[in-house]
Design a protein around this motif. Sequence first.
Motif, mmCIF file in Angstrom:
data_model
loop_
_atom_site.group_PDB
_atom_site.id
_atom_site.type_symbol
_atom_site.label_atom_id
_atom_site.label_comp_id
_atom_site.label_asym_id
_atom_site.label_seq_id
_atom_site.Cartn_x
_atom_site.Cartn_y
_atom_site.Cartn_z
ATOM 1 N N ASN A 129 24.106 45.221 6.256
ATOM 2 C CA ASN A 129 23.789 45.282 7.508
ATOM 3 C C ASN A 129 24.812 45.716 8.304
ATOM 4 N N GLY A 130 25.915 46.562 7.792
ATOM 5 C CA GLY A 130 26.944 46.890 8.607
ATOM 6 C C GLY A 130 26.753 47.985 9.452
ATOM 7 N N ILE A 131 28.088 48.557 9.514
ATOM 8 C CA ILE A 131 28.138 49.502 10.786
ATOM 9 C C ILE A 131 27.457 50.921 10.594
ATOM 10 N N GLY A 132 26.866 51.114 9.360
ATOM 11 C CA GLY A 132 25.883 52.370 9.005
ATOM 12 C C GLY A 132 26.880 53.661 8.973
ATOM 13 N N ILE A 133 26.071 54.739 8.767
ATOM 14 C CA ILE A 133 26.759 56.262 8.710
ATOM 15 C C ILE A 133 25.972 56.899 9.500
ATOM 16 N N PRO A 134 26.433 57.842 10.256
ATOM 17 C CA PRO A 134 25.866 58.853 10.999
ATOM 18 C C PRO A 134 25.394 59.873 10.109
ATOM 19 N N PRO A 135 24.190 60.574 10.641
ATOM 20 C CA PRO A 135 23.346 61.685 9.660
ATOM 21 C C PRO A 135 24.185 62.755 9.050
ATOM 22 N N ALA A 136 25.262 63.088 10.083
ATOM 23 C CA ALA A 136 26.203 64.392 9.833
ATOM 24 C C ALA A 136 27.113 63.945 8.692
ATOM 25 N N MET A 137 27.274 62.652 8.450
ATOM 26 C CA MET A 137 28.331 62.099 7.484
ATOM 27 C C MET A 137 27.833 61.718 6.136
ATOM 28 N N ARG A 138 26.387 61.702 5.938
ATOM 29 C CA ARG A 138 25.964 61.150 4.795
ATOM 30 C C ARG A 138 26.167 62.172 3.489
ATOM 31 N N GLU A 139 26.361 63.347 3.738
ATOM 32 C CA GLU A 139 26.408 64.202 2.758
ATOM 33 C C GLU A 139 27.946 64.309 2.103
ATOM 34 N N ARG A 140 28.656 63.718 3.008
ATOM 35 C CA ARG A 140 30.195 63.853 3.047
ATOM 36 C C ARG A 140 30.905 62.744 2.402
ATOM 37 N N VAL A 141 30.081 61.505 2.580
ATOM 38 C CA VAL A 141 30.886 60.171 2.233
ATOM 39 C C VAL A 141 31.415 60.167 1.011
ATOM 40 N N GLU B 110 32.827 62.788 -0.640
ATOM 41 C CA GLU B 110 34.133 63.649 -0.734
ATOM 42 C C GLU B 110 35.452 62.807 -0.882
ATOM 43 N N MET B 111 36.342 63.273 -1.431
ATOM 44 C CA MET B 111 37.894 62.872 -1.388
ATOM 45 C C MET B 111 38.376 62.648 0.134
ATOM 46 N N PHE B 112 38.899 61.561 0.248
ATOM 47 C CA PHE B 112 39.603 61.327 1.708
ATOM 48 C C PHE B 112 38.628 61.489 2.694
ATOM 49 N N THR B 113 37.472 61.450 2.660
ATOM 50 C CA THR B 113 36.742 61.419 3.535
ATOM 51 C C THR B 113 36.358 60.010 4.438
ATOM 52 N N GLN B 114 36.594 59.928 5.613
ATOM 53 C CA GLN B 114 36.221 58.589 6.363
ATOM 54 C C GLN B 114 35.476 59.012 7.336
ATOM 55 N N VAL B 115 34.414 58.034 7.734
ATOM 56 C CA VAL B 115 33.520 57.926 8.624
ATOM 57 C C VAL B 115 33.996 57.614 10.053
ATOM 58 N N ASP B 116 33.744 58.348 11.089
ATOM 59 C CA ASP B 116 34.435 58.105 12.271
ATOM 60 C C ASP B 116 33.948 56.500 13.071
ATOM 61 N N ARG B 117 34.732 55.622 12.845
ATOM 62 C CA ARG B 117 34.444 54.230 13.160
ATOM 63 C C ARG B 117 34.625 54.068 14.462
ATOM 64 N N THR B 118 34.529 52.701 14.754
ATOM 65 C CA THR B 118 35.061 52.202 16.040
ATOM 66 C C THR B 118 36.432 52.637 16.379
ATOM 67 N N LEU B 119 36.864 52.426 17.752
ATOM 68 C CA LEU B 119 38.054 53.082 18.022
ATOM 69 C C LEU B 119 39.047 52.177 17.455
ATOM 70 N N GLU B 120 38.980 50.984 17.176
ATOM 71 C CA GLU B 120 39.889 50.055 16.531
ATOM 72 C C GLU B 120 40.243 50.397 15.387
ATOM 73 N N ASP C 294 19.969 54.505 8.618
ATOM 74 C CA ASP C 294 19.314 54.801 9.514
ATOM 75 C C ASP C 294 20.238 55.196 10.883
ATOM 76 N N GLY C 295 21.521 55.090 10.730
ATOM 77 C CA GLY C 295 22.371 55.455 11.617
ATOM 78 C C GLY C 295 23.375 54.761 11.863
ATOM 79 N N GLU C 296 24.179 54.643 12.877
ATOM 80 C CA GLU C 296 25.417 53.800 13.136
ATOM 81 C C GLU C 296 24.711 52.643 13.595
ATOM 82 N N GLY C 297 25.345 51.500 13.261
ATOM 83 C CA GLY C 297 24.947 50.242 13.503
ATOM 84 C C GLY C 297 23.860 49.690 12.839
ATOM 85 N N MET C 298 23.148 50.512 11.756
ATOM 86 C CA MET C 298 22.075 50.070 11.113
ATOM 87 C C MET C 298 22.111 49.890 9.697
ATOM 88 N N GLY C 299 23.275 49.852 9.281
ATOM 89 C CA GLY C 299 23.615 49.334 7.970
ATOM 90 C C GLY C 299 23.458 50.558 6.697
#
Length: 801
Positions: free
Chosen positions: A594-606, A608-618, A647-652
């Motif tokens: 139930n973590g920070i989730g994955i944006p729809p645009a990033m599901r196909e790229r996670v 790939e080598m060195f791919t990082q989902v754009d997380r929180t500012l911290e 299901d998207g950001e914040g949805m695990g």
Amino acid sequence: MGTHDQLSFLSGIRSPMAALLREHAGNPSMGSPEQWAAPIKAAISLMLGSGFPMAVAWGPQLNMVYNDSYAKLLGAKHPASWGQPLLEVWHEVAEEIRPLIATVHAGDTFYLENMPFTVCRNGFDEETWFTYSWSPIRDELGEVAGFFCACTETTRTVLAERHARAEHDRLTALFQEAPGFLAVLRGPQHVMENFNAAYEQLVGHRNLRGLPVAVALPEVVEQGFIALLDQVYTSGEPFRGSAVEVSLNRTPGGPPVQAFVDFVYQPLRDATGDVYGILVQGHEVTALRRNTALFSQIIEQAPGGVYVVDTQFRVMQMNAETLPFFASVEPLIGRDFDEALEIVWGPEIGPQIASVFRHTLATGERYVSPRFSEQRQDLGVEQAFEWETQRITLPDGQHGVVCYFQDVTERELAEAARRESEERVHRLAAELSDADRRKDVFLATLAHELRNPLAPMRNGLQIMKLTKTNSDAAERVRAMMDRQLSQLVRLVDDLLDVSRITQGKVELRVERIDLKTVLAAALEASRPAIEEADHELTVDVPDAPIFVDGDAARLAQAVSNLLNNSAKYTRRGGHIRMTVWREDSMAVVAVKDNGIGIPPAMRERVFEMFTQVDRTLEKTTGGLGIGLSLVKGLLEMHGGTVEVTSDGEGMGSEFVLRLPVATSVVAGPQRESRQSTGVVPFAPRRILVVDDNVDSADSLGQMLEILGNEVRTANDGEAGIAAAAQFRPDVVLMDIGMPKLNGYEAARRMRQHPSGAAMLLVALTGWGQEDDRKKSADAGFNHHLVKPVDVDALIKLITGP
């Protein structure tokens, strides 16, 4: 009475036969003229005065006299036949004329036309025909005294008629057997008087003879053919049609059939020159037209330039790509090919090319041109071509030549440019290859340099653990350092594993394993990270075993990476659930958080080598972006898949692994999950540690001493050899990259010492490539461990048999 008076009935007759009669008037066989009956004299007078072939025969022997025309019928028999009996004159046909003589003697007259006789009148037998009549001549008493013969030879007429009939039969046969269709139409209504089999084949076998065309073929009335026939009959001018379409009902009640015909309507004239009918002749060209259309389609759709020269050496056809090439030749289609070539290439090159075409047309030999580059006469520019010729059969059955060609002028220029840059490209490729090699060296060196400082850190941690420091703060620091060290080791291992997978250098140790064993090892490796983040972990694994074929360590690594991923990207105190089930022929492992989730645009790229989902500012949980790429590579090597849903950001997120279930349930040896050891009791050993990293050597030696072993250390290869000769260790733990003498050479020399054969040599190094392991084995090492060393594995090697 004088002879002159006796022959007075010949008065005024001047023919040669009359003169001959006067000369033989006293012939005993004929009797004296004064004894001749008056009717005989009258008949002779009539005969000699006629120009029609005639003869008179009288007396018991039927002696003959005849006129000049009859003498010609006798041929060489005359003049010997004059006054001779009839049956002797015509002795070769005596048996045939005896019945006729009897008929005349009986007083009857007969007329026979074209009677055949084989006679010998010119020294050879010949077949002849005669038309003649015999009439009785009666004396004063009414008795038959002789007979009168009027005849004409009809041999020529009979033979001519026979020839005419033969010719008629031949023409009729030709008419019927003609390859084209023929029909004779008579009168203004165009009545079907005659037609051949080809005509019946064209229109369909139906009742035609004696019917007007409009009645026999009603479907053609509205197609304009009757109007054409009327025009030809009225004007007397022929009409020619080429590839004319006609619709015919060839079967009763059947559908109309489309045909194409070449034909001529030719007027027929009588002796006065008036038109009395029309001759229809022609050929069905439906198949030819279709073949021609197909041929044209093939030519038009052919790749590159294509054109055809016919058997008369004329330009016949070409596709659209060829037209620009012959743009200066006008007219083009039907043009003499010699002329076209001379216009394009001039009087020197044109005939050379034409000779190639003529040779192919005559012999069927294919010609493939080498690269052809010449100056065009019509355009004044140089062009380069590749071309070839082949002999082909044209739609009309004649031979022609097809030429395929490509304008390679631009290719020539491109090749020149390519040749100019070829050396630069090769240099660039060499540089890229060198860069790739240097990249591999860099990664290996990076791992080595990272592992060297890690080794003393791990040794120090182990010492702290073994000495059981009582300070709670020290224990917390030790635990923190252990976690961070494990994370750093994992990053190094993952980085190298990804590199190996992409290069195809990873070899799996495949065995039949229960999936529970893999999950237990993964959970053990990931549990510290999960517990440190205070996550709730739920595991749902079926009781029944699920067997797969794979490398247990690598599969555990993949599942552990997913668990670590969930632990890293789920806020503290979150929930992680691992579920296992069997789905048809696949084993399924799902890790859900139930973590920070994955944006729809990033599901196909996670993955790939060195791919990082754009997380929180911290970005407090950022990583290198290699873990999921490593999971995907390992699963694909096992014939499996990995996918993610969110299901998207914040949805695990939920990651689902699928692996093929083993085809049988016979399991291979199971790997036991690694258990962290405290102090493992074992018989003390004499151990030599050789490492140029003093901290690493000292810390490892200290740890081994705590475990009860007798330990010596050395910091280069030469010192290590000297120490081994003096100390005579049971076990040597030796680094590879050292000054003065590297570990490979030091191992070889140690093995040469009398005490070196029995010692256990373990390479303990930061170099972990496959090539490094092979070199260490060749140098005499028993084992190859990568820094920082796993303490349990090291103890197992030292204490093993």
